[in-house]
Design an enzyme around this catalytic site. Structure first.
Site, mmCIF file in Angstrom:
data_model
loop_
_atom_site.group_PDB
_atom_site.id
_atom_site.type_symbol
_atom_site.label_atom_id
_atom_site.label_comp_id
_atom_site.label_asym_id
_atom_site.label_seq_id
_atom_site.Cartn_x
_atom_site.Cartn_y
_atom_site.Cartn_z
ATOM 1 N N ILE A 9 -33.775 28.858 -44.331
ATOM 2 C CA ILE A 9 -33.705 27.577 -43.596
ATOM 3 C C ILE A 9 -32.402 27.440 -42.810
ATOM 4 O O ILE A 9 -32.341 26.719 -41.821
ATOM 5 C CB ILE A 9 -33.885 26.392 -44.595
ATOM 6 C CG1 ILE A 9 -34.036 25.052 -43.879
ATOM 7 C CG2 ILE A 9 -32.718 26.300 -45.581
ATOM 8 C CD1 ILE A 9 -35.347 24.802 -43.255
ATOM 9 N N SER A 127 -40.774 42.592 -38.507
ATOM 10 C CA SER A 127 -39.834 42.779 -37.399
ATOM 11 C C SER A 127 -40.190 43.996 -36.553
ATOM 12 O O SER A 127 -40.676 45.008 -37.061
ATOM 13 C CB SER A 127 -38.437 42.974 -37.999
ATOM 14 O OG SER A 127 -37.570 43.559 -37.060
ATOM 15 N N GLU A 129 -38.127 45.962 -35.588
ATOM 16 C CA GLU A 129 -37.283 47.065 -36.073
ATOM 17 C C GLU A 129 -38.095 48.040 -36.928
ATOM 18 O O GLU A 129 -37.671 49.170 -37.151
ATOM 19 C CB GLU A 129 -36.090 46.526 -36.867
ATOM 20 C CG GLU A 129 -35.021 45.863 -36.014
ATOM 21 C CD GLU A 129 -34.292 46.837 -35.085
ATOM 22 O OE1 GLU A 129 -33.954 47.941 -35.533
ATOM 23 O OE2 GLU A 129 -34.084 46.491 -33.917
ATOM 24 N N TYR A 151 -32.330 48.171 -42.893
ATOM 25 C CA TYR A 151 -33.008 46.900 -42.583
ATOM 26 C C TYR A 151 -34.467 47.154 -42.203
ATOM 27 O O TYR A 151 -35.383 46.503 -42.722
ATOM 28 C CB TYR A 151 -32.275 46.188 -41.439
ATOM 29 C CG TYR A 151 -33.026 44.997 -40.898
ATOM 30 C CD1 TYR A 151 -33.033 43.789 -41.578
ATOM 31 C CD2 TYR A 151 -33.743 45.086 -39.701
ATOM 32 C CE1 TYR A 151 -33.733 42.691 -41.092
ATOM 33 C CE2 TYR A 151 -34.439 44.003 -39.206
ATOM 34 C CZ TYR A 151 -34.434 42.813 -39.897
ATOM 35 O OH TYR A 151 -35.138 41.743 -39.415
ATOM 36 N N HIS A 181 -35.773 37.824 -30.910
ATOM 37 C CA HIS A 181 -35.893 36.472 -30.354
ATOM 38 C C HIS A 181 -34.565 35.769 -30.550
ATOM 39 O O HIS A 181 -33.938 35.849 -31.597
ATOM 40 C CB HIS A 181 -37.067 35.712 -30.961
ATOM 41 C CG HIS A 181 -37.203 35.862 -32.431
ATOM 42 N ND1 HIS A 181 -37.626 37.034 -33.027
ATOM 43 C CD2 HIS A 181 -36.949 34.995 -33.430
ATOM 44 C CE1 HIS A 181 -37.628 36.872 -34.335
ATOM 45 N NE2 HIS A 181 -37.209 35.653 -34.619
ATOM 46 N N GLY A 187 -26.969 34.125 -34.273
ATOM 47 C CA GLY A 187 -25.682 34.476 -34.865
ATOM 48 C C GLY A 187 -24.848 35.311 -33.897
ATOM 49 O O GLY A 187 -25.396 36.089 -33.103
ATOM 50 N N VAL A 191 -26.416 40.978 -30.299
ATOM 51 C CA VAL A 191 -25.848 41.349 -29.004
ATOM 52 C C VAL A 191 -25.986 40.245 -27.947
ATOM 53 O O VAL A 191 -25.055 40.029 -27.165
ATOM 54 C CB VAL A 191 -26.418 42.705 -28.522
ATOM 55 C CG1 VAL A 191 -27.851 42.585 -28.030
ATOM 56 C CG2 VAL A 191 -25.534 43.322 -27.466
ATOM 57 N N THR A 192 -27.099 39.537 -27.932
ATOM 58 C CA THR A 192 -27.268 38.505 -26.894
ATOM 59 C C THR A 192 -26.202 37.423 -27.014
ATOM 60 O O THR A 192 -25.592 37.007 -26.029
ATOM 61 C CB THR A 192 -28.641 37.827 -27.006
ATOM 62 O OG1 THR A 192 -28.822 37.430 -28.367
ATOM 63 C CG2 THR A 192 -29.756 38.750 -26.560
ATOM 64 N N GLY A 213 -21.089 48.304 -27.688
ATOM 65 C CA GLY A 213 -21.588 49.602 -28.156
ATOM 66 C C GLY A 213 -22.481 50.241 -27.100
ATOM 67 O O GLY A 213 -22.112 50.309 -25.923
HETATM 68 P P1 GDP Z 1 -31.374 44.492 -33.320
HETATM 69 O O1 GDP Z 1 -32.374 44.927 -32.296
HETATM 70 O O2 GDP Z 1 -31.969 43.712 -34.439
HETATM 71 O O3 GDP Z 1 -30.503 45.602 -33.797
HETATM 72 O O4 GDP Z 1 -30.455 43.405 -32.548
HETATM 73 P P2 GDP Z 1 -28.931 43.428 -32.038
HETATM 74 O O5 GDP Z 1 -28.792 42.231 -31.169
HETATM 75 O O6 GDP Z 1 -27.963 43.533 -33.189
HETATM 76 O O7 GDP Z 1 -28.793 44.784 -31.189
HETATM 77 C C1 GDP Z 1 -29.600 45.068 -30.078
HETATM 78 C C2 GDP Z 1 -29.159 46.352 -29.424
HETATM 79 O O8 GDP Z 1 -27.878 46.161 -28.789
HETATM 80 C C3 GDP Z 1 -28.986 47.569 -30.335
HETATM 81 O O9 GDP Z 1 -29.597 48.666 -29.709
HETATM 82 C C4 GDP Z 1 -27.475 47.785 -30.386
HETATM 83 O O10 GDP Z 1 -27.081 49.140 -30.570
HETATM 84 C C5 GDP Z 1 -27.090 47.306 -28.996
HETATM 85 N N1 GDP Z 1 -25.672 46.937 -28.880
HETATM 86 C C6 GDP Z 1 -24.765 47.465 -27.995
HETATM 87 N N2 GDP Z 1 -23.560 46.915 -28.171
HETATM 88 C C7 GDP Z 1 -23.683 46.027 -29.201
HETATM 89 C C8 GDP Z 1 -22.757 45.142 -29.854
HETATM 90 O O11 GDP Z 1 -21.589 45.086 -29.517
HETATM 91 N N3 GDP Z 1 -23.248 44.372 -30.880
HETATM 92 C C9 GDP Z 1 -24.589 44.430 -31.254
HETATM 93 N N4 GDP Z 1 -25.032 43.644 -32.231
HETATM 94 N N5 GDP Z 1 -25.457 45.265 -30.658
HETATM 95 C C10 GDP Z 1 -25.024 46.053 -29.649
#
Ligand code: GDP
Length: 326
Positions: A9, A127, A129, A151, A181, A187, A191-192, A213
């Protein structure tokens, strides 16, 4: 008045789902973990009508108690250790919560239901993933699963256990295979949100660079508010089933960065972005793109927010939050 119980939640999806169900007239209950959970205050502020029960996915008796206290018609299992990068460093905890936690909740619901195993409807947050090293493009419900992280492996366990409880006990247990999504509530480790927050801070002169990354990975990103509606629709079906929920569009991380910077009027984004191997993963999910045609046909579900609009929404929210000093 129908009653729902939500695990997870305090997360992005838990909050959106609680809002959706409250608006539909549900009595909404949530399971909250741990003493002095720092996110309790957020839940109490955003969805004050939700009733909270202390519990943990690793503790079967706490789940039984939450079920007895809330007497739900629908249970949504959104609780998980959900950050892929973290899951390598904490593979056991991830497996305990994200895999075995599903078994605990299914078992608690089965015992709670007694002679009528389908009297409580169950939703499992599966997921994209799980597709990992993808075996087919676009990915659909029947695509072979090939997870690439602790995961992903844990989510596969939960997915098949949900199907097993449906087939073995006749439970109304559905699994939503949700592609990434996002929203302003995502959080900051994902990455978004990492990008939207950094772009906002750079635009406001509060940060100099964005350290990233792998920029080549591709994701199918939708809006979390649309995706929780799909969860609810699954549980309204006469028969439980599994559904892919996705936009059917894929974009690279580099496109995400470029579109986010462009939204605040910065075109020379490369000046601000540096890559660091620290953010690379031991194994990568290179490309995800989902085929949600089953959800469209059976559930009547469609995404309403496209990629550019989603990125703009997230950057605008972070600019506003930083300006307000949050
Ligand atoms: P995920 O699809 O559940 O792993 O969602 P994330 O938002 O954590 O990551 C999405 C993609 O972004 C993955 O392929 C990561 O390798 C890529 N990525 C590249 N740079 C970054 C970074 O600085 N942080 C995160 N979280 N992901 C990154």
């Amino acid at each position: 008045m129908p009653t729902a119980l939500i695990t997870g939640i305090t997360g992005q999806d838990g909050l959106y789902l609680a809002e959706l169900l409250l608006a539909k007239g549900y009595d909404v209950h949530g399971v909250i973990r741990g003493q002095n959970n720092p996110r309790r205050e957020l839940v109490e502020r955003l969805v004050p009508d939700v009733r909270l029960h202390n519990g943990d996915l690793t503790d079967l008796s706490s789940l039984m108690r939450a079920l007895r206290e809330s007497q739900p018609d629908e249970v949504y299992n959104l609780g998980a250790v959900s950050f892929v990068a973290y899951s390598w460093e904490n593979a056991f905890v991830t497996s305990d919560v994200t895999a075995i936690g599903v078994l605990n909740l299914l078992e608690a619901v089965r015992l709670h239901c007694g002679d009528d195993p389908s009297s409580v409807r169950f939703y499992q947050a599966s997921s994209s993933e799980m597709f990992g090293k993808v075996q087919e493009t676009p990915q659909r419900e029947s695509t072979l699963l090939w997870p690439r992280s602790p995961y992903g492996v844990s989510k596969v366990y939960g997915h098949y256990m949900t199907i097993n409880y449906r087939e073995s006990y006749g439970m109304h247990a559905s699994s939503g295979i949700l592609f990434n999504h996002e929203s302003p509530r995502r959080g900051e480790e994902f990455v978004t949100r990492k990008v939207s927050k950094a772009v906002a801070a750079i635009k406001l002169g509060m940060q100099d660079e964005l350290v990233m990354g792998n920029l080549d990975a591709r994701r199918d990103w939708g809006f979390a508010g649309d995706y929780v509606d799909a969860m609810w629709r699954m549980l309204q079906q006469p028969e439980a089933d599994d559904y892919v929920i996705a936009t059917g569009e894929t974009h690279t991380i580099e496109e995400l960065v470029r579109v986010a910077f462009a939204h605040v009027g910065i075109d020379d984004w490369k000046r601000y972005v540096r890559q660091d191997p620290a953010f690379m993963r031991p194994a990568e999910v290179d490309e995800l793109i989902g085929d949600a045609s089953k959800a469209r046909e059976v559930l009547g579900w469609e995404p309403t927010v496209r990629f550019e609009e989603l990125v703009a929404m997230m950057v605008d929210a972070d600019v506003a939050a930083l300006k307000a000093g949050w």
